[in-house]
Each structure stands twice: as C-alpha cells, then as structure tokens.
Design a protein around this motif. Structure first.
Motif, PDB file in Angstrom:
ATOM      1  N   UNK A  64      11.912  -8.158  10.820  1.00  0.00           N
ATOM      2  CA  UNK A  64      12.213  -9.805   9.991  1.00  0.00           C
ATOM      3  C   UNK A  64      10.646  -9.651   9.250  1.00  0.00           C
ATOM      4  N   UNK A  65       9.670 -10.020  10.396  1.00  0.00           N
ATOM      5  CA  UNK A  65       7.981  -9.808   9.896  1.00  0.00           C
ATOM      6  C   UNK A  65       8.267  -8.289   9.320  1.00  0.00           C
ATOM      7  N   UNK A  66       8.353  -7.136   9.661  1.00  0.00           N
ATOM      8  CA  UNK A  66       8.455  -6.274   8.941  1.00  0.00           C
ATOM      9  C   UNK A  66       8.744  -6.722   7.367  1.00  0.00           C
ATOM     10  N   UNK A  67       9.970  -7.028   6.878  1.00  0.00           N
ATOM     11  CA  UNK A  67       9.960  -6.682   5.661  1.00  0.00           C
ATOM     12  C   UNK A  67       9.666  -8.433   5.206  1.00  0.00           C
ATOM     13  N   UNK A  68       9.705  -9.271   6.275  1.00  0.00           N
ATOM     14  CA  UNK A  68       7.995  -9.600   5.298  1.00  0.00           C
ATOM     15  C   UNK A  68       6.937  -9.571   5.407  1.00  0.00           C
ATOM     16  N   UNK A  69       6.701  -8.770   6.069  1.00  0.00           N
ATOM     17  CA  UNK A  69       4.964  -7.959   5.178  1.00  0.00           C
ATOM     18  C   UNK A  69       5.312  -7.305   4.776  1.00  0.00           C
ATOM     19  N   UNK A  70       6.260  -6.543   4.493  1.00  0.00           N
ATOM     20  CA  UNK A  70       6.427  -5.456   3.364  1.00  0.00           C
ATOM     21  C   UNK A  70       5.762  -6.336   1.950  1.00  0.00           C
ATOM     22  N   UNK A  71       7.273  -7.600   1.820  1.00  0.00           N
ATOM     23  CA  UNK A  71       7.232  -8.879   0.248  1.00  0.00           C
ATOM     24  C   UNK A  71       5.840  -9.389   0.135  1.00  0.00           C
ATOM     25  N   UNK A  72       5.264  -9.188   1.385  1.00  0.00           N
ATOM     26  CA  UNK A  72       3.915  -9.859   0.977  1.00  0.00           C
ATOM     27  C   UNK A  72       3.002  -8.764   0.619  1.00  0.00           C
ATOM     28  N   UNK A  73       2.879  -7.396   1.103  1.00  0.00           N
ATOM     29  CA  UNK A  73       2.481  -6.339   0.591  1.00  0.00           C
ATOM     30  C   UNK A  73       2.866  -5.972  -1.012  1.00  0.00           C
ATOM     31  N   UNK A  74       3.926  -5.444  -1.592  1.00  0.00           N
ATOM     32  CA  UNK A  74       4.358  -5.862  -3.069  1.00  0.00           C
ATOM     33  C   UNK A  74       4.511  -6.906  -3.438  1.00  0.00           C
ATOM     34  N   UNK A  75       4.089  -7.948  -3.344  1.00  0.00           N
ATOM     35  CA  UNK A  75       3.962  -8.989  -3.757  1.00  0.00           C
ATOM     36  C   UNK A  75       1.928  -8.863  -4.355  1.00  0.00           C
ATOM     37  N   UNK A  76       1.350  -8.310  -3.340  1.00  0.00           N
ATOM     38  CA  UNK A  76       0.026  -8.207  -4.139  1.00  0.00           C
ATOM     39  C   UNK A  76      -0.602  -6.941  -4.124  1.00  0.00           C
ATOM     40  N   UNK A  77      -0.365  -6.874  -5.578  1.00  0.00           N
ATOM     41  CA  UNK A  77      -0.608  -5.490  -6.821  1.00  0.00           C
ATOM     42  C   UNK A  77      -1.614  -5.365  -7.368  1.00  0.00           C
ATOM     43  N   UNK A  78      -2.754  -6.878  -7.198  1.00  0.00           N
ATOM     44  CA  UNK A  78      -3.676  -6.642  -8.171  1.00  0.00           C
ATOM     45  C   UNK A  78      -4.973  -5.487  -7.613  1.00  0.00           C
ATOM     46  N   UNK A  79      -5.901  -5.047  -8.284  1.00  0.00           N
ATOM     47  CA  UNK A  79      -6.350  -4.445  -8.184  1.00  0.00           C
ATOM     48  C   UNK A  79      -8.107  -5.298  -7.506  1.00  0.00           C
ATOM     49  N   UNK A  80      -8.439  -4.685  -6.263  1.00  0.00           N
ATOM     50  CA  UNK A  80      -9.605  -5.206  -5.899  1.00  0.00           C
ATOM     51  C   UNK A  80     -10.252  -4.213  -5.091  1.00  0.00           C
ATOM     52  N   UNK A  81     -11.480  -5.078  -5.319  1.00  0.00           N
ATOM     53  CA  UNK A  81     -12.374  -4.039  -4.024  1.00  0.00           C
ATOM     54  C   UNK A  81     -12.687  -4.047  -2.766  1.00  0.00           C
ATOM     55  N   UNK A  82     -13.054  -2.580  -2.185  1.00  0.00           N
ATOM     56  CA  UNK A  82     -13.282  -2.786  -0.718  1.00  0.00           C
ATOM     57  C   UNK A  82     -14.453  -1.739  -0.078  1.00  0.00           C
ATOM     58  N   UNK A  83     -15.629  -2.375   0.406  1.00  0.00           N
ATOM     59  CA  UNK A  83     -16.384  -2.388   1.149  1.00  0.00           C
ATOM     60  C   UNK A  83     -16.226  -1.313   2.542  1.00  0.00           C
ATOM     61  N   UNK A  84     -16.251  -0.752   2.101  1.00  0.00           N
ATOM     62  CA  UNK A  84     -15.651  -0.019   4.008  1.00  0.00           C
ATOM     63  C   UNK A  84     -17.832   0.890   4.631  1.00  0.00           C
ATOM     64  N   UNK A  85     -17.884   0.075   5.205  1.00  0.00           N
ATOM     65  CA  UNK A  85     -19.729   0.075   5.490  1.00  0.00           C
ATOM     66  C   UNK A  85     -20.378   0.444   4.571  1.00  0.00           C
ATOM     67  N   UNK A  86     -19.984   1.942   4.004  1.00  0.00           N
ATOM     68  CA  UNK A  86     -20.832   1.831   2.620  1.00  0.00           C
ATOM     69  C   UNK A  86     -20.715   2.069   1.297  1.00  0.00           C
ATOM     70  N   UNK A  87     -20.091   2.993   1.585  1.00  0.00           N
ATOM     71  CA  UNK A  87     -18.793   3.033  -0.295  1.00  0.00           C
ATOM     72  C   UNK A  87     -18.259   2.092  -1.003  1.00  0.00           C
ATOM     73  N   UNK A  88     -17.849   1.511  -1.864  1.00  0.00           N
ATOM     74  CA  UNK A  88     -16.551   0.233  -2.754  1.00  0.00           C
ATOM     75  C   UNK A  88     -15.699   1.595  -3.509  1.00  0.00           C
ATOM     76  N   UNK A  89     -14.670   1.155  -2.905  1.00  0.00           N
ATOM     77  CA  UNK A  89     -13.882   1.949  -3.576  1.00  0.00           C
ATOM     78  C   UNK A  89     -12.182   0.477  -4.216  1.00  0.00           C
ATOM     79  N   UNK A  90     -12.147   0.572  -5.159  1.00  0.00           N
ATOM     80  CA  UNK A  90     -11.552   0.271  -6.318  1.00  0.00           C
ATOM     81  C   UNK A  90     -10.026   0.725  -6.694  1.00  0.00           C
TER      82      UNK A  90
END
Length: 81
Positions: free
Chosen positions: A29-55
């Motif tokens: 159930x938690x896995x299914x809820x996690x997948x629902x949460x992931x696929x409900x958040x589909x907009x693009x975002x900027x992610x910074x991991x140490x130095x590079x910024x990735x959209x």
C-alpha cells in the motif's frame, strides 16, 4: 496417498496464506501511494547536486531518490542478517 504426501500438501496450502501478511500489505500500500505521489508531480524542476543544475521532471527525481533509498535499505537489511 501416504501421510508424507498429505502433510506436504497441507504445508503448501498454508504458505499461500503467508503471502498476504499485514506487513506485506502495508508495504504494498505504501509503495502504491508512493507511486501515485510520484506520478502526480510531473512538472519540471531544477535540481542542484553539488555543482551542476539539471532541469528534469519532478517524478524522475522522486523515483530516483526512492530507488536509491530502497537500495540502501536493502543493503543494510542484507548486512544485518
């Protein structure tokens, strides 16, 4: 039918009930809820991991983070046993 054969069948039938324990149902159930949460958040975002910024779409970032967490959890559970 010998007693050994019938005892073996009883154990096999009993294992089917073990497949759906309350803990496994909760994890599923938690896995299914996690997948629902992931696929409900589909907009693009900027992610910074140490130095590079990735959209990237947020669902990819969430899915990768969840997979890394699952691998870390599996590694530590394997070491524990």
């Amino acid at each position: 039918m010998s007693p050994k054969t019938s005892a073996k069948r009883d154990r096999t039938d009993g294992r089917r009930g073990v497949l759906l324990t309350p803990g496994r149902i909760a994890v599923l159930l938690l896995g299914v809820l996690g997948l629902v949460f992931v696929f409900e958040n589909t907009h693009a975002t900027e992610i910074r991991f140490l130095v590079p910024v990735v959209t990237t779409p947020l669902w990819i970032a969430l899915l990768v983070t969840g997979a890394i967490g699952a691998l870390c959890g599996a590694y530590f559970m394997k070491r524990r046993s």
